[in-house]
Design a protein around this motif. Structure first.
Motif, mmCIF file in Angstrom:
data_model
loop_
_atom_site.group_PDB
_atom_site.id
_atom_site.type_symbol
_atom_site.label_atom_id
_atom_site.label_comp_id
_atom_site.label_asym_id
_atom_site.label_seq_id
_atom_site.Cartn_x
_atom_site.Cartn_y
_atom_site.Cartn_z
ATOM 1 N N HIS A 193 -11.678 -0.464 -1.959
ATOM 2 C CA HIS A 193 -10.184 -0.011 -1.788
ATOM 3 C C HIS A 193 -9.458 -0.740 -0.530
ATOM 4 O O HIS A 193 -10.027 -0.443 0.550
ATOM 5 N N LYS A 194 -8.455 -1.496 -0.797
ATOM 6 C CA LYS A 194 -7.621 -2.108 0.264
ATOM 7 C C LYS A 194 -8.210 -3.264 0.914
ATOM 8 O O LYS A 194 -7.741 -4.044 1.520
ATOM 9 N N LEU A 197 2.564 1.748 -3.293
ATOM 10 C CA LEU A 197 1.514 2.396 -4.399
ATOM 11 C C LEU A 197 1.101 3.718 -4.289
ATOM 12 O O LEU A 197 1.095 4.378 -5.369
ATOM 13 N N GLN A 198 1.225 4.143 -2.962
ATOM 14 C CA GLN A 198 0.769 5.627 -2.706
ATOM 15 C C GLN A 198 1.955 6.562 -3.119
ATOM 16 O O GLN A 198 1.526 7.727 -3.478
ATOM 17 N N HIS A 219 0.883 -1.210 0.131
ATOM 18 C CA HIS A 219 -0.049 -0.178 -0.067
ATOM 19 C C HIS A 219 0.892 1.263 -0.005
ATOM 20 O O HIS A 219 0.567 2.239 -0.609
ATOM 21 N N TRP A 239 -6.960 -2.397 -5.091
ATOM 22 C CA TRP A 239 -6.489 -1.069 -5.088
ATOM 23 C C TRP A 239 -7.081 -0.089 -6.019
ATOM 24 O O TRP A 239 -6.771 -0.398 -7.253
#
Length: 556
Positions: free
Chosen positions: A314-315, A43-44, A40, A303
């Motif tokens: 999401h997530k 990806l952010q 995560h 995602w």
């Protein structure tokens, strides 16, 4: 090994699982959760590739969410790390080093797949040009108009012939008493000739129009024959490309046994679904087995923005899909000891089925959560089986309507076939009033509303349902807020229709309430139970026709 990723956090205090993850129904292990959280973060902040996941609104590219996966592994040096992968391909078609490579890279320069794609693209381009050609559109419009004009004129002519026939019949009838035998004979011959003339004229008219149609069709065929040929050629090339691609995809298992997609999907009547082998789970396991890494646990998460049809949050963690992944993973995980399949456990065995009303023909029960309405493929214990055992002389289907296994609440049954038919007709005619109570895993802004999202089964991932405005069945739900509590919202649902998973889908879908029901393991996140309860029902008694209503409050 560049794809072997070391944990950034200390994992020494985390107990390792004794068995590998059952991929089709699981609670993500803490190690897998930690690995997912690290992805995560990546990806952010990453700059390795370009893909609009729909999280930020500053991109002109079409937003597309994507499934990612993590596989916690141990290498030959007893080091524990993890692998990461994504399903399908990224928008820029890159292969970032953070993720394991595909099982077969169809996009290597000069590959058969790229050449095949180029050939299909060329066909599509020619088709597009042909379909937009001004002469083709003009001829097509004129041909359609001609066919309509001919059909209208011939229909009009048939109506005239019918009136003429009726007129001749009347003239002949009236002449019977007015004319002598010779005059009547001459009139009959005249009327017969008129009939022949009408038929001859109609036949000549048809032949004339056929000549015009042939000429018009020939002009149109110059274009449509080419279009038809190109479509057949495109289909043949696409099928050949797909079959060749399937033969290139081969998967390892722990015993290093290799199987291609065509071998795994060995039924000649069932082709591997499109995208088979491109999901995260097969990529992860194949890389692990190829590099002598021992799988410890695995998880897949979504995602980005949810698709328009399926529900993805999401997530959130999700199980492997049934149609594409299950046959592949059955081969890849052969010989690996896995967690038990919780879907096969009979959770209703120790649960009591409360009868809240009973007379000579009607039974009303309060069904517990995780209790089947009717027997399943592997679990026989159900409301039907228990009532059948308790009332062996009852006739008919018994069950009038159903509740999802995970939904608790009021369920109607009958002891006679006749009563069942009467009650079912009330459900079909939507005269039965129902109210459900649910606890949603989030905060709603509106106080009440109406949801209309058509639903159908997800053929690739049963028993999940999809929103589908083309092939879905009409589904409508009214709702209103009861109260809000600790970041969650308690609501009443009033279903107008009764589709499978209707309330769950309408709650979770981005165009519905966009807030899943608490504990929804299909469309949201697991909890101690699905917080959905059939609280109230009102109907007419099948024989007395008196209005009856029942209320049973939820235990959550």
């Amino acid at each position: 090994m560049k794809h072997f990723l070391h944990f950034n956090s200390d994992i020494s205090e985390i107990d390792f699982p004794k068995k590998f993850t059952f991929p089709f129904y699981y609670d993500a292990h803490p190690l897998a959760v930690l690995a997912a959280e690290e992805i995560h973060q990546y990806l952010q902040n990453q700059t390795d590739f370009k893909h609009n996941f729909g999280i930020h609104t500053n991109s002109d590219e079409l937003p597309v969410g994507k499934m990612f996966g993590v596989l916690v592994v141990k290498n030959k040096n007893d080091e524990v790390g993890y692998l990461a992968a994504f399903s399908g391909k990224l928008a820029d078609k890159s292969l970032p080093e953070k993720f394991v490579p595909p099982v077969f890279n169809m996009r290597t320069e000069g590959s058969f797949y790229i050449k095949g794609e180029a050939e299909i693209d060329a066909i599509n381009e020619e088709l597009s040009i042909l379909k937009k050609d001004k002469n083709y559109l003009k001829i097509k419009k004129a041909n359609k108009k001609l066919h309509q004009e001919i059909a209208d004129d011939l229909e009009n002519q048939r109506k005239k012939m019918k009136l003429s026939k009726k007129n001749r019949k009347l003239r002949k009838k009236n002449a019977t008493s007015l004319l002598n035998e010779l005059e009547f004979k001459k009139l009959t011959e005249k009327l017969t000739q008129e009939s022949y003339n009408d038929q001859f004229f109609y036949k000549e008219l048809v032949e004339y129009y056929q000549t015009k149609v042939v000429k018009s069709n020939n002009e149109l065929a110059f274009f449509e024959d080419r279009i038809s040929f190109l479509k057949i050629e495109r289909k043949e090339k696409s099928n050949f490309l797909q079959q060749t691609l399937f033969s290139k995809y081969a998967f390892l298992n722990q015993q290093k046994k290799l199987k291609s997609l065509l071998t795994i999907f060995d039924d000649p009547l069932i082709k591997p679904p499109a995208g088979s082998g491109e999901c995260a789970a097969p990529k992860l396991l194949n890389y692990a087995f190829a590099n002598d890494l021992k799988p410890i646990c695995m998880a897949e998460f979504w995602w980005g923005i949810s698709p328009n049809s399926a529900i993805r949050k999401h997530k959130n963690f999700y199980p492997a899909c049934q149609s594409r992944c299950k046959p592949i993973l059955n081969h890849m995980l052969k010989g690996i000891e896995m967690d038990s399949n919780l879907l096969l456990e009979n959770l209703s065995e120790d649960k009591k089925l409360d009868i809240i009303f009973e007379d000579d023909i009607l039974i009303v029960v309060n069904k517990p959560a995780e209790f089947l309405s009717v027997p399943g493929k592997t679990i026989q214990d159900s409301v039907y089986s228990r009532i059948k055992e308790k009332y062996p002389l009852a006739t008919g289907p018994l069950i009038v309507h159903r509740l999802d296994m995970s939904t608790s609440g009021i369920l109607l049954l009958t002891k006679t076939k006749e009563a069942n038919k009467v009650l079912q007709s009330q459900f079909i005619n939507r005269t039965v009033k129902k109210r459900y109570v649910a606890l949603l895993n989030g905060d709603l802004a509106e106080k009440s509303g109406n949801i209309q999202l058509p639903i159908r089964v997800d053929l690739d991932d049963r028993p999940k349902q999809l929103v589908d405005f083309v092939h879905g069945k009409n589904a409508e739900t009214n709702w209103e807020i009861i109260n809000k509590e600790n970041g969650k919202t308690r609501v009443y649902f009033y279903p107008i229709t009764g589709r499978t998973h209707q309330l769950r889908v309408h709650a979770a879908h981005k165009n519905g309430l966009n807030t899943p029901i608490l504990g929804d393991d299909l469309y949201g996140k697991k909890a101690n139970r699905l917080h959905l309860h059939a609280q109230f029902i009102e109907f007419l008694h099948p024989t007395t026709h008196k209005k009856m209503s029942f209320t049973v409050d939820a235990d959550f």
